[in-house]
Scaffold this motif. Structure first.
Motif: not given
Length: 260
Positions: A197-216
């Motif tokens: 959830a943490f990484l998903g939230g960060l990628t959503y903030i930085m690149v506008g895509d929470a899904n990629i953070g969760i997948v990574v």
């Protein structure tokens, strides 16, 4: 352990770290507790020194991650992050962490005599004395923390590359830094779901895509579990052969013989 004048071979240190990392997926920081108990029973390593070493690791990590994060904030544009996370809140958080560190380093020992409930601070003061006596090993831990950050960043870069996702290096480095701080909110065993959830939230903030953070993060989790299962099993076998935790009562028997 060498920082506290105790010897342990590199092989055993590796096996111990891998075996007890499996316990991190149990509640109540079971991995840290079990590792401390093993070192106490097998090597008669004092718990207060183990606590000092653990604190030292956290301090080294915080120092490296903080400095790297400040460098990125000063030289790269992270305005999207500050639109969500107000700089004031971030500053207050860093000040709170700094106060805790300073209190640990400079709290006068005379306070333990003020009230009987403060007597338990003796363990804290003893760990602090051990910490300050560790000398050059503090530098070694800082170097290791820097290496861990580099490896984490490389892992993220490789995973983003495998997923064919274009992302700037400085953003990946900031993700590695901020993900490293997720242990502060480690509410679940092994930080399960929290890190995702943490990484998903960060990628959503930085690149506008929470899904990629969760997948990574899921990719990282699968790799970590695969590594732990393989090397945890090998470590269990090796430690068992040495009279370690997997051999049951043999460990306690050896410890009792050493104390006779």
């Amino acid at each position: 352990m060498e920082a506290f004048k105790r010897k342990i071979s590199f092989g055993e240190a590796f096996y111990v770290s891998q075996y007890f990392s499996l316990f991190s997926y149990l509640p109540l920081k079971a991995g840290i507790i079990a590792e401390g108990a093993y070192l106490k029973l097998k090597h008669n390593f004092p718990i207060n020194k183990y606590i000092a070493g653990t604190i030292l690791v956290y301090l080294a990590n915080f120092l490296i991650y903080f400095l790297a994060g400040m460098f990125l904030v000063l030289f790269f544009d992270f305005s999207k992050v500050f639109q969500v996370i107000r700089p004031l809140y971030l500053i207050l958080f860093l000040i709170a962490i700094l106060i805790l560190i300073l209190a640990y380093l400079f709290l006068p020992e005379s306070i333990k005599n003020k009230h009987k409930c403060f007597k338990y601070l003796e363990y804290l003061f003893q760990s602090r004395r051990d910490l300050l006596d560790s000398g050059r090993y503090i530098f070694y831990l800082v170097a290791v923390s820097a290496a861990v950050l580099i490896v984490t960043t490389a892992r993220l870069l490789v995973i983003f590359g495998v997923l064919n996702y274009q992302i700037s290096f400085h953003i990946v480095l900031m993700l590695a830094i901020l993900t490293g701080f997720s242990f502060i909110v480690a509410l679940t065993p092994g930080n399960l779901i929290v890190r995702e959830a943490f990484l998903g939230g960060l990628t959503y903030i930085m690149v506008g895509d929470a899904n990629i953070g969760i997948v990574v993060s899921v990719f990282m989790r699968l790799f970590d579990l695969f590594w732990l299962i393989i090397f945890g099993a090998i470590s269990s076998f090796k430690l068992s052969a040495k009279g370690g935790p997997a051999s049951g009562g043999k460990l306690i028997s050896n410890s009792q013989n050493e104390n006779v």
